[in-house]
Design an enzyme around this catalytic site. Structure first.
Site, PDB file in Angstrom:
ATOM      1  N   HIS A  18       0.840  -1.198   0.000  1.00 57.46           N
ATOM      2  CA  HIS A  18       0.000   0.000   0.000  1.00 57.46           C
ATOM      3  C   HIS A  18       0.875   1.248   0.000  1.00 57.46           C
ATOM      4  O   HIS A  18       1.945   1.264   0.621  1.00 57.46           O
ATOM      5  CB  HIS A  18      -0.871   0.039   1.262  1.00 57.46           C
ATOM      6  CG  HIS A  18      -1.915  -1.018   1.298  1.00 57.46           C
ATOM      7  ND1 HIS A  18      -3.103  -0.906   0.626  1.00 57.46           N
ATOM      8  CD2 HIS A  18      -1.946  -2.212   1.925  1.00 57.46           C
ATOM      9  CE1 HIS A  18      -3.827  -1.982   0.842  1.00 57.46           C
ATOM     10  NE2 HIS A  18      -3.142  -2.803   1.624  1.00 57.46           N
ATOM     11  N   THR A  55      12.446  -8.694   4.784  1.00 63.17           N
ATOM     12  CA  THR A  55      12.282  -7.343   4.239  1.00 63.17           C
ATOM     13  C   THR A  55      13.395  -6.972   3.269  1.00 63.17           C
ATOM     14  O   THR A  55      13.255  -6.024   2.508  1.00 63.17           O
ATOM     15  CB  THR A  55      12.262  -6.300   5.369  1.00 63.17           C
ATOM     16  OG1 THR A  55      13.495  -6.382   6.099  1.00 63.17           O
ATOM     17  CG2 THR A  55      11.092  -6.551   6.323  1.00 63.17           C
ATOM     18  N   LYS A  56      14.513  -7.711   3.333  1.00 63.22           N
ATOM     19  CA  LYS A  56      15.668  -7.454   2.462  1.00 63.22           C
ATOM     20  C   LYS A  56      16.168  -8.771   1.894  1.00 63.22           C
ATOM     21  O   LYS A  56      15.944  -9.839   2.461  1.00 63.22           O
ATOM     22  CB  LYS A  56      16.791  -6.787   3.253  1.00 63.22           C
ATOM     23  CG  LYS A  56      16.423  -5.392   3.721  1.00 63.22           C
ATOM     24  CD  LYS A  56      17.589  -4.703   4.383  1.00 63.22           C
ATOM     25  CE  LYS A  56      17.225  -3.266   4.609  1.00 63.22           C
ATOM     26  NZ  LYS A  56      17.158  -2.819   5.925  1.00 63.22           N
TER      27      LYS A  56
END
Length: 171
Positions: A97, A150-151
């Site tokens: 989002h 996240t990485k």
């Protein structure tokens, strides 16, 4: 025309094949889900397994010998290599989002651009892992249950936690 064809198969998958029992209880369910997946997925290798309740995008590529676990959710463009084990209830997202304008409710801001998620060959993704947009998980890696990736994770790494961090190498 091709998109309409895939949407019809996807609809039939969601109403029928997705709800069949898990493969270890009803082995024929594996063959039925693969029948549908071959008509929906962008690419699919041989000897794959898609389990009960799995949701996936037609933009998903699934390599040979790979499996998608019970109740997994794969959204957007995701490339899954060969011999990848994806545990139950894993979620993979290729976009998020938008949240940049504080004057507009987040639900009205739309979505970010798709960022390809790539899972290379011989990866094990544990139960309940969440993988966020743009991540690449290197060959031979293990992602511990409940981790949030996240990485990108380098090849032959063991990563755990929130956010997932490499805690050990496999060599």
């Amino acid at each position: 025309m091709r998109t309409l064809y895939k949407k019809r198969w996807l609809l039939m998958y969601y109403f029928f094949a997705q709800n069949l029992p898990p493969s270890f209880i009803f082995p024929l369910a594996k063959k039925i889900r693969l029948f549908f997946a071959k008509r929906i997925l962008e690419e699919i290798g041989t000897d794959c397994n898609i389990e009960k309740g799995a949701i996936f995008s037609s933009r998903t590529k699934l390599g040979s010998g790979s499996g998608i676990g019970i109740n997994c959710k794969i959204f957007g463009e995701v490339k899954i290599g060969n011999d990848v084990m994806i545990g139950p209830e894993v979620a993979i997202y290729s976009r998020n989002h938008m949240i940049s304008d504080v004057n507009i409710p987040m639900r009205l801001q739309g979505y970010t651009e798709h960022q390809v998620v790539e899972v290379e060959d011989d990866v094990w993704i544990g139960h309940g892992v969440i993988i966020l947009p743009g991540v690449r998980i290197g060959k031979g890696s293990v992602i511990g249950s409940g981790s949030i990736v996240t990485k990108s994770i380098p090849s032959y790494s063991i990563a755990i936690g929130n956010p997932a961090k490499v805690v050990k190498k496999r060599y």
